[in-house]
Write a protein that holds these residues in place. Structure first.
Motif, short mmCIF file in Angstrom:
data_model
loop_
_atom_site.label_atom_id
_atom_site.label_comp_id
_atom_site.label_asym_id
_atom_site.label_seq_id
_atom_site.Cartn_x
_atom_site.Cartn_y
_atom_site.Cartn_z
N PHE A 35 0.83 -1.20 0.00
CA PHE A 35 0.00 0.00 0.00
C PHE A 35 0.86 1.25 0.00
O PHE A 35 1.98 1.25 0.53
CB PHE A 35 -0.91 0.03 1.24
N LEU A 36 0.31 2.31 -0.57
CA LEU A 36 0.93 3.63 -0.54
C LEU A 36 -0.07 4.60 0.07
O LEU A 36 -1.23 4.66 -0.37
CB LEU A 36 1.32 4.09 -1.95
N LEU A 37 0.37 5.33 1.09
CA LEU A 37 -0.48 6.29 1.77
C LEU A 37 0.11 7.68 1.63
O LEU A 37 1.33 7.85 1.75
CB LEU A 37 -0.57 5.99 3.27
N LYS A 38 -0.74 8.65 1.38
CA LYS A 38 -0.34 10.06 1.43
C LYS A 38 -0.92 10.61 2.73
O LYS A 38 -2.14 10.61 2.93
CB LYS A 38 -0.88 10.84 0.24
N VAL A 39 -0.03 11.06 3.61
CA VAL A 39 -0.42 11.47 4.95
C VAL A 39 -0.02 12.92 5.14
O VAL A 39 1.08 13.34 4.78
CB VAL A 39 0.26 10.59 6.02
N ILE A 40 -0.90 13.71 5.75
CA ILE A 40 -0.61 15.11 6.02
C ILE A 40 -0.62 15.34 7.53
O ILE A 40 -1.39 14.69 8.25
CB ILE A 40 -1.63 16.03 5.30
N SER A 41 0.26 16.23 8.00
CA SER A 41 0.30 16.50 9.44
C SER A 41 0.83 17.90 9.72
O SER A 41 1.35 18.57 8.84
CB SER A 41 1.15 15.45 10.17
N ARG A 42 0.71 18.28 10.98
CA ARG A 42 1.17 19.61 11.41
C ARG A 42 2.66 19.65 11.64
O ARG A 42 3.27 20.72 11.56
CB ARG A 42 0.45 20.02 12.70
N SER A 43 3.27 18.49 11.93
CA SER A 43 4.70 18.47 12.23
C SER A 43 5.26 17.07 12.01
O SER A 43 4.51 16.10 11.91
CB SER A 43 4.92 18.86 13.70
N ILE A 44 6.58 16.98 11.97
CA ILE A 44 7.25 15.68 11.88
C ILE A 44 6.89 14.85 13.11
O ILE A 44 6.63 13.65 13.00
CB ILE A 44 8.78 15.85 11.75
N LYS A 45 6.86 15.49 14.25
CA LYS A 45 6.51 14.79 15.49
C LYS A 45 5.11 14.18 15.40
O LYS A 45 4.89 13.03 15.79
CB LYS A 45 6.61 15.74 16.68
N GLU A 46 4.16 14.94 14.88
CA GLU A 46 2.80 14.42 14.75
C GLU A 46 2.77 13.23 13.78
O GLU A 46 2.10 12.23 14.03
CB GLU A 46 1.86 15.51 14.27
N TYR A 47 3.52 13.33 12.69
CA TYR A 47 3.59 12.20 11.76
C TYR A 47 4.22 10.99 12.45
O TYR A 47 3.74 9.86 12.32
CB TYR A 47 4.36 12.52 10.48
N GLU A 48 5.29 11.22 13.18
CA GLU A 48 5.98 10.13 13.88
C GLU A 48 5.02 9.43 14.84
O GLU A 48 5.03 8.20 14.96
CB GLU A 48 7.20 10.68 14.62
N GLU A 49 4.16 10.18 15.50
CA GLU A 49 3.16 9.58 16.40
C GLU A 49 2.15 8.74 15.61
O GLU A 49 1.77 7.66 16.04
CB GLU A 49 2.45 10.66 17.21
N PHE A 50 1.74 9.24 14.45
CA PHE A 50 0.84 8.47 13.59
C PHE A 50 1.50 7.14 13.22
O PHE A 50 0.87 6.08 13.31
CB PHE A 50 0.50 9.27 12.33
N GLN A 51 2.75 7.20 12.84
CA GLN A 51 3.44 5.99 12.40
C GLN A 51 3.68 5.01 13.56
O GLN A 51 3.37 3.84 13.46
CB GLN A 51 4.76 6.32 11.72
N THR A 52 4.26 5.52 14.64
CA THR A 52 4.65 4.60 15.73
C THR A 52 3.49 4.21 16.65
O THR A 52 3.45 3.08 17.13
CB THR A 52 5.79 5.20 16.58
N GLN A 53 2.58 5.14 16.90
CA GLN A 53 1.50 4.85 17.84
C GLN A 53 0.28 4.23 17.17
O GLN A 53 -0.55 3.63 17.85
CB GLN A 53 1.09 6.13 18.58
N PHE A 54 0.16 4.39 15.86
CA PHE A 54 -0.99 3.80 15.18
C PHE A 54 -0.56 2.75 14.14
O PHE A 54 -0.83 1.57 14.30
CB PHE A 54 -1.84 4.89 14.52
N LEU A 55 0.12 3.20 13.12
CA LEU A 55 0.40 2.35 11.97
C LEU A 55 1.22 1.12 12.34
O LEU A 55 0.86 -0.01 12.02
CB LEU A 55 1.11 3.18 10.90
N MET A 56 2.32 1.31 13.03
CA MET A 56 3.20 0.19 13.38
C MET A 56 2.60 -0.72 14.45
O MET A 56 3.08 -1.83 14.67
CB MET A 56 4.58 0.70 13.82
N ARG A 57 1.57 -0.26 15.12
CA ARG A 57 0.92 -1.09 16.14
C ARG A 57 -0.19 -1.98 15.56
O ARG A 57 -0.72 -2.83 16.26
CB ARG A 57 0.35 -0.21 17.24
N LEU A 58 -0.51 -1.76 14.29
CA LEU A 58 -1.49 -2.63 13.67
C LEU A 58 -0.87 -4.01 13.48
O LEU A 58 0.20 -4.13 12.90
CB LEU A 58 -1.94 -2.06 12.32
N PRO A 59 -1.52 -5.06 13.96
CA PRO A 59 -0.92 -6.39 13.89
C PRO A 59 -0.69 -6.89 12.46
O PRO A 59 0.14 -7.76 12.24
CB PRO A 59 -1.91 -7.29 14.63
#
Length: 160
Positions: A106-130
């Motif tokens: 899959f390819l996702l286009k993701v928008i955020s307010r900051s690198i930190k916010e994107y990092e939270e999306f990736q580590t706290q949501f995306l990478m936690r999906l089993p």
């Protein structure tokens, strides 16, 4: 639905400015208002005109970070893909989402307010999906071209 050159002209004009009044559109495409309105309604009913939107400048509203992330699933099973679809579909920061051929699923286009916010999306949501095996992210440094207009001249040149 067969489109003629007037239909393509209507589509070109509306892609340029979706707020054109019917009178202005009719004038630009060489029709009187009533037939122009009927053609636009037909294009809408057939789903060729999908929707009308206001395009916003993400930076001016505080969303300057654009990331493209490639996602590989753990297994290629329909139920995992469906689960991933549901989870990603609920996320407002995911603007576009594609199933891909090649190395990633899959390819996702993701928008955020900051690198930190994107990092939270990736580590706290995306990478936690089993179902997720790996994620590879690229950040947009500078937008070189952006358009929502489809190249109708290519479609219009097709032979019957």
């Amino acid at each position: 639905m067969k489109l003629d050159h007037i239909d393509f002209n209507i589509l070109r004009e509306l892609q340029q400015d979706g707020r054109l009044s019917n009178n202005d559109l009719a004038q630009k495409v060489g029709l009187s208002p009533s037939p122009c309105w009927r053609r636009v309604k037909r294009l809408e009913e057939e789903g060729i005109i999908d929707q009308y939107v206001a395009l916003l400048d993400p930076e001016k509203i505080g969303l300057p970070i654009v990331a493209y992330c490639q996602v590989m699933l753990e297994k290629h099973q329909l139920d995992q893909s469906d689960q991933f679809d549901r989870m990603i579909g609920e996320r407002a920061e995911v603007l576009e989402y594609y199933s891909m051929s090649g190395d990633y699923d899959f390819l996702l286009k993701v928008i955020s307010r900051s690198i930190k916010e994107y990092e939270e999306f990736q580590t706290q949501f995306l990478m936690r999906l089993p179902v997720v095996r790996s994620v590879s992210t690229s950040f947009v440094l500078k937008q070189k071209k952006h358009t929502t207009r489809l190249p109708l001249r290519f479609v219009n040149q097709q032979k019957d």
